[in-house]
Design a protein around this motif. Structure first.
Motif, PDB file in Angstrom:
ATOM      1  N   THR A 140       0.809  -1.217   0.000  1.00  0.00           N
ATOM      2  CA  THR A 140       0.000   0.000   0.000  1.00  0.00           C
ATOM      3  C   THR A 140       0.846   1.272   0.000  1.00  0.00           C
ATOM      4  N   GLY A 141       2.149   1.119   0.055  1.00  0.00           N
ATOM      5  CA  GLY A 141       3.030   2.267   0.189  1.00  0.00           C
ATOM      6  C   GLY A 141       3.431   2.538   1.630  1.00  0.00           C
ATOM      7  N   GLU A 142       2.659   1.979   2.555  1.00  0.00           N
ATOM      8  CA  GLU A 142       2.944   2.134   3.978  1.00  0.00           C
ATOM      9  C   GLU A 142       3.080   0.793   4.684  1.00  0.00           C
ATOM     10  N   PHE A 143       2.302  -0.188   4.255  1.00  0.00           N
ATOM     11  CA  PHE A 143       2.345  -1.512   4.869  1.00  0.00           C
ATOM     12  C   PHE A 143       1.959  -2.557   3.830  1.00  0.00           C
ATOM     13  N   LEU A 144       2.256  -3.800   4.169  1.00  0.00           N
ATOM     14  CA  LEU A 144       2.013  -4.913   3.271  1.00  0.00           C
ATOM     15  C   LEU A 144       0.792  -5.687   3.739  1.00  0.00           C
TER      16      LEU A 144
END
Length: 284
Positions: A140-144
């Motif tokens: 997500t760009g922040e977490f998987l």
């Protein structure tokens, strides 16, 4: 290919496309020779020339949208190698390779490992636990977001966190038709305000609550969207590539200001694959 757009609602911010880096593998050896998911029927005829033509249109669509597409050489005897998304997870130069559950696909991992190391990816780890890469991992760009239930081992989620150095959110899949996370969910926009589309019934009750909490404004697909692998889409933040059969999802996305590009890859769906299955994103 068809393109469908709608005027954005005044309350929504304009969508921004971001150039992406994709890796694909042409289906020169594509066939349905075995059955490892409910979509695969070795007795059904497959048109390999049509599969290649549909894949080529998918690749051309990405290129027309301004994305970089690299190609790995297909190998005889590996008919599912076209589904490049299952081959590795690449985030910020770090790579976690794949380890397939089905022995029929096991050899694919080494071919993609060689391609990646040949392109200078040195921070690459081949996994100890079974993981089918972007089939079950969505960045997500922040977490998987990480799926399990049919292919990827739950223990592979912690391995991914250690290797890739990103936080991981585990999600449980419960419907065998949606055997990979990327058949039931895809990321529409990356970043701090990431957005997704997903099919709730593919997930356990607890995982649905997690998704509702994390993505209260998500695009929620219905059974018809899911049944044509409409959730196996690819988005650059504005442009979304979907199979043409995903009519409800197309309308919902267009209403939110996304531009939907239909690409027919129904021949590859005979093996349980859609646009995303054919597309490994190399995340910067």
């Amino acid at each position: 290919m068809t393109v469908i757009a709608a005027e954005r609602a005044e309350t929504r911010s304009p969508k921004q496309a971001t150039p992406r880096h994709f890796l694909m593998c042409p289906p020169e050896h594509f066939a349905v020779e075995y059955s490892i998911n409910p979509w695969m029927d070795p007795s059904a005829p497959v048109d390999s020339r049509l599969a290649l033509a549909q894949w080529t249109e998918l690749k051309s669509t990405y290129e027309r949208l301004g994305h970089t597409v690299e190609v790995v050489e297909p190998q005889p005897g590996l008919p599912d190698m076209v589904f490049a998304a299952n081959s590795a997870t690449v985030i910020g130069g770090r790579v976690l390779g794949a380890k397939f559950r089905a022995p029929e696909r096991a050899a694919e991992a080494e071919h993609f490992r060689r391609w990646l190391t040949g392109r200078g990816y040195r921070d690459l780890v081949m996994p100890e636990r079974i993981n089918e890469a972007e089939g079950d991992f969505a960045w997500t760009g922040e977490f998987l977001l990480a799926g399990h239930g049919f292919r990827t081992d739950p223990a592979a989620h912690s391995e991914a966190q250690e290797v890739l150095g990103v936080p991981v959110i585990s999600l449980s899949l419960v419907d065998p038709r949606y055997y990979h996370l990327d058949t039931a969910l895809f990321v529409l926009e990356k970043g701090a305000n990431a957005q997704v589309a997903y099919y709730p019934e593919a997930f356990s009750a607890g995982s649905r609550r997690v998704l509702e909490r994390m993505f209260p404004d998500a695009v929620v697909a219905d059974a018809e969207d899911a049944a044509c692998l409409g959730l196996n889409g690819v988005s650059d933040g504005r442009n979304v590539v979907l199979p043409p059969e995903a009519a409800g999802l197309t309308r919902a996305l267009a209403e939110r200001g996304y531009e939907v590009h239909h690409v027919d890859i129904a021949e590859l769906r005979k093996s349980g694959g859609g646009p995303k299955c054919c597309t490994l994103e190399i995340h910067s």
